[in-house]
Design a protein around this motif. Structure first.
Motif, mmCIF file in Angstrom:
data_model
loop_
_atom_site.group_PDB
_atom_site.id
_atom_site.type_symbol
_atom_site.label_atom_id
_atom_site.label_comp_id
_atom_site.label_asym_id
_atom_site.label_seq_id
_atom_site.Cartn_x
_atom_site.Cartn_y
_atom_site.Cartn_z
ATOM 1 N N ASN A 1 0.795 -1.227 0.000
ATOM 2 C CA ASN A 1 0.000 0.000 0.000
ATOM 3 C C ASN A 1 0.834 1.287 0.000
ATOM 4 O OD1 ASN A 1 -2.565 -1.379 0.127
ATOM 5 N ND2 ASN A 1 -2.114 -1.812 2.277
ATOM 6 N N PRO A 2 1.732 1.436 -0.943
ATOM 7 C CA PRO A 2 2.460 2.712 -1.036
ATOM 8 C C PRO A 2 1.499 3.836 -1.394
ATOM 9 C CG PRO A 2 2.813 1.416 -3.017
ATOM 10 C CD PRO A 2 2.087 0.520 -2.050
ATOM 11 N N SER A 3 1.801 5.029 -0.934
ATOM 12 C CA SER A 3 0.953 6.184 -1.235
ATOM 13 C C SER A 3 1.160 6.683 -2.654
ATOM 14 C CB SER A 3 1.258 7.322 -0.255
ATOM 15 O OG SER A 3 1.105 6.896 1.073
ATOM 16 N N LEU A 4 2.357 6.477 -3.186
ATOM 17 C CA LEU A 4 2.728 6.991 -4.511
ATOM 18 C C LEU A 4 3.594 5.965 -5.216
ATOM 19 C CD1 LEU A 4 3.001 9.394 -6.555
ATOM 20 C CD2 LEU A 4 5.021 10.094 -5.243
ATOM 21 N N VAL A 5 3.339 5.757 -6.502
ATOM 22 C CA VAL A 5 4.185 4.883 -7.311
ATOM 23 C C VAL A 5 4.591 5.645 -8.563
ATOM 24 C CG1 VAL A 5 4.383 2.723 -8.590
ATOM 25 C CG2 VAL A 5 3.069 2.786 -6.458
ATOM 26 N N SER A 6 5.882 5.753 -8.764
ATOM 27 C CA SER A 6 6.421 6.400 -9.961
ATOM 28 C C SER A 6 6.776 5.324 -10.977
ATOM 29 C CB SER A 6 7.667 7.208 -9.595
ATOM 30 O OG SER A 6 8.336 7.646 -10.758
ATOM 31 N N VAL A 7 6.254 5.469 -12.199
ATOM 32 C CA VAL A 7 6.522 4.525 -13.282
ATOM 33 C C VAL A 7 7.179 5.306 -14.415
ATOM 34 C CG1 VAL A 7 5.568 2.839 -14.884
ATOM 35 C CG2 VAL A 7 4.478 3.190 -12.650
ATOM 36 N N SER A 8 8.428 4.982 -14.714
ATOM 37 C CA SER A 8 9.175 5.770 -15.686
ATOM 38 C C SER A 8 10.047 4.890 -16.563
ATOM 39 C CB SER A 8 10.066 6.795 -14.954
ATOM 40 O OG SER A 8 9.321 7.568 -14.045
ATOM 41 N N PHE A 9 10.564 5.477 -17.640
ATOM 42 C CA PHE A 9 11.567 4.857 -18.491
ATOM 43 C C PHE A 9 11.017 3.655 -19.260
ATOM 44 C CE2 PHE A 9 13.957 6.326 -14.591
ATOM 45 C CZ PHE A 9 14.194 7.586 -15.099
ATOM 46 N N GLY A 10 10.257 3.966 -20.279
ATOM 47 C CA GLY A 10 9.640 2.937 -21.101
ATOM 48 C C GLY A 10 8.153 3.218 -21.233
ATOM 49 N N ASP A 11 7.398 2.233 -21.689
ATOM 50 C CA ASP A 11 5.950 2.368 -21.819
ATOM 51 C C ASP A 11 5.316 2.200 -20.445
ATOM 52 O OD1 ASP A 11 3.283 2.361 -22.422
ATOM 53 O OD2 ASP A 11 3.308 0.466 -23.526
ATOM 54 N N PRO A 12 4.788 3.275 -19.848
ATOM 55 C CA PRO A 12 4.264 3.177 -18.487
ATOM 56 C C PRO A 12 2.831 2.682 -18.389
ATOM 57 C CG PRO A 12 4.064 5.424 -19.237
ATOM 58 C CD PRO A 12 4.696 4.651 -20.374
ATOM 59 N N VAL A 13 2.144 2.537 -19.528
ATOM 60 C CA VAL A 13 0.692 2.313 -19.497
ATOM 61 C C VAL A 13 0.279 1.070 -18.718
ATOM 62 C CG1 VAL A 13 -1.357 1.893 -20.907
ATOM 63 C CG2 VAL A 13 0.299 3.633 -21.600
ATOM 64 N N PRO A 14 0.820 -0.133 -18.977
ATOM 65 C CA PRO A 14 0.360 -1.314 -18.240
ATOM 66 C C PRO A 14 0.545 -1.176 -16.732
ATOM 67 C CG PRO A 14 1.640 -1.967 -20.164
ATOM 68 C CD PRO A 14 1.832 -0.491 -20.004
ATOM 69 N N ALA A 15 1.687 -0.667 -16.311
ATOM 70 C CA ALA A 15 1.933 -0.517 -14.880
ATOM 71 C C ALA A 15 1.045 0.559 -14.272
ATOM 72 C CB ALA A 15 3.405 -0.193 -14.636
ATOM 73 N N LEU A 16 0.861 1.650 -14.992
ATOM 74 C CA LEU A 16 0.018 2.721 -14.462
ATOM 75 C C LEU A 16 -1.406 2.247 -14.226
ATOM 76 C CD1 LEU A 16 1.143 5.868 -16.487
ATOM 77 C CD2 LEU A 16 1.478 5.433 -14.052
ATOM 78 N N LYS A 17 -1.917 1.409 -15.103
ATOM 79 C CA LYS A 17 -3.277 0.901 -14.922
ATOM 80 C C LYS A 17 -3.404 0.120 -13.614
ATOM 81 C CE LYS A 17 -4.615 0.638 -19.803
ATOM 82 N NZ LYS A 17 -4.984 -0.256 -20.939
ATOM 83 N N LEU A 18 -2.402 -0.694 -13.314
ATOM 84 C CA LEU A 18 -2.419 -1.450 -12.057
ATOM 85 C C LEU A 18 -2.357 -0.512 -10.856
ATOM 86 C CD1 LEU A 18 -0.080 -4.531 -12.655
ATOM 87 C CD2 LEU A 18 -2.553 -4.536 -12.281
ATOM 88 N N VAL A 19 -1.485 0.465 -10.927
ATOM 89 C CA VAL A 19 -1.327 1.392 -9.805
ATOM 90 C C VAL A 19 -2.608 2.201 -9.597
ATOM 91 C CG1 VAL A 19 -0.022 3.334 -8.898
ATOM 92 C CG2 VAL A 19 1.160 1.524 -10.153
ATOM 93 N N GLN A 20 -3.174 2.693 -10.681
ATOM 94 C CA GLN A 20 -4.394 3.481 -10.566
ATOM 95 C C GLN A 20 -5.536 2.658 -9.981
ATOM 96 O OE1 GLN A 20 -4.434 4.661 -14.676
ATOM 97 N NE2 GLN A 20 -3.491 6.658 -14.277
ATOM 98 N N ALA A 21 -5.607 1.380 -10.355
ATOM 99 C CA ALA A 21 -6.641 0.506 -9.811
ATOM 100 C C ALA A 21 -6.458 0.267 -8.317
ATOM 101 C CB ALA A 21 -6.643 -0.829 -10.556
ATOM 102 N N SER A 22 -5.214 0.372 -7.840
ATOM 103 C CA SER A 22 -4.937 0.134 -6.423
ATOM 104 C C SER A 22 -5.330 1.315 -5.555
ATOM 105 C CB SER A 22 -3.444 -0.151 -6.227
ATOM 106 O OG SER A 22 -2.683 1.051 -6.313
ATOM 107 N N GLY A 23 -5.486 2.481 -6.164
ATOM 108 C CA GLY A 23 -5.823 3.680 -5.405
ATOM 109 C C GLY A 23 -4.635 4.550 -5.063
#
Length: 323
Positions: free
Chosen positions: A90-112
């Motif tokens: 349950n991290p408060s913030l997740v930074s996704v960088s360096f490459g195509d961030p879309v798949p990871a961002l979707k997971l993070v956004q779904a987590s809240g």
């Protein structure tokens, strides 16, 4: 931009985050930064094990403060398991960088959790805005470690602030209270500080590497892909790394194709580089640091660094006399 974003969203006292530097930003470092009033970030590398994630993320997760994690999109391309495990803490913030961030961002956004993306040029800024990330981190060419070498921090910060009302964090070349004040005065919601924290007591960077950074001048760095090529790492070619210049980088920078051919025909090269990293051999191993290396002090705790950076308030107060 409302400078209260970080405090209202994450409960921070100061708009200061440590950069999530793989190989330096441990759970202890993140927890210490958060306890000191900033927001700590853990850096998760491409080869990070499940055991490492469990051990390191458990520390800030139990701290009672907001904290975050930085991951590399290219390293998650073939397996999302590390990110699934990270989100369990349950991290408060997740930074996704360096490459195509879309798949990871979707997971993070779904987590809240809140999302961030580091950007290094105008095209990456446009992409981040289209993806709807919560925080834009402008990482200028001065910054240490991997990233673009296209635009400096100040021009990039101004571009981002003109383009969006979303919170923007300034990264690259910030190492003192004056640097923090400059970024905040320009309109940044906060700062993302890397090199200054590499030498903190809580950093897991090896001692000889910390000493090399602390002894470096501002003009001692080199932007290069040679270390990645030698280790056969799958970093996208557009992301080199800024490091303290050494004999290996000076020999091969500008001769990357020759080095790649050598590595393909020399199975021992990656092993030798790995040994150099393991032995903290600063003549061969990468010592990632930005142009703020000349402003880095050895042996401080993360809390002491945050306290010094928090001197931005006095700087801004003094600057207000010009108004």
């Amino acid at each position: 931009m409302n400078h209260s974003f970080l405090s209202s969203t994450f409960g921070t006292q100061y708009p200061i985050l440590n950069a999530p530097m793989a190989g330096a930003a441990s759970g202890q470092l993140a927890a210490a930064v958060s306890r000191a009033g900033g927001m700590g970030m853990v850096g998760v590398g491409a080869s990070t094990t499940a055991g490492w994630i469990e051990r390191e993320l458990g520390v800030p997760a139990q701290s009672g403060h907001a904290w975050g994690v930085g991951v590399m999109a290219w390293a998650l391309q073939d397996r999302m398991d590390p990110l699934h495990q990270i989100l369990e803490y349950n991290p408060s913030l997740v930074s996704v960088s360096f490459g195509d961030p879309v798949p990871a961002l979707k997971l993070v956004q779904a987590s809240g959790a809140k999302t961030a993306v580091q950007i290094g040029n105008q095209d990456e800024l446009r992409q981040a805005l289209e993806l709807g990330v919560d925080i834009i981190v402008v990482r200028g060419a001065e910054g240490g470690g991997h990233g673009r070498n296209d635009v400096g921090t100040l021009p990039l910060l101004q571009l981002a602030l003109e383009a969006t009302d979303r919170p923007v964090l300034a990264a690259g070349g910030i190492a003192t209270a004056r640097g923090v004040a400059a970024a905040l005065a320009a309109g940044a919601a906060g700062v993302w500080v890397g090199t200054r924290f590499t030498t903190a007591q809580e950093s897991i960077m090896a001692g000889p590497l910390k000493d090399r950074i602390a002894s470096a001048d501002a003009d001692a760095t080199i932007y290069t892909r040679t270390f990645d090529i030698a280790q056969q790492l799958n970093w996208p070619a557009r992301y080199g790394g800024r490091a303290i210049s050494n004999a290996f980088a000076e020999e091969w920078t500008g001769h990357e194709e020759e080095l790649a051919q050598l590595v393909r025909g020399d199975s021992d090269m990656a092993e030798r580089m790995g040994d150099a990293r393991g032995n903290a051999d600063v003549a061969m191993a990468p010592v990632y640091a930005g142009q703020a290396a000349g402003l880095t002090v050895s042996g401080q705790t993360a809390g002491e660094i945050v306290e010094e950076l928090a001197g931005y308030r006095a700087v801004l107060k003094a600057a207000a006399s010009w108004l």
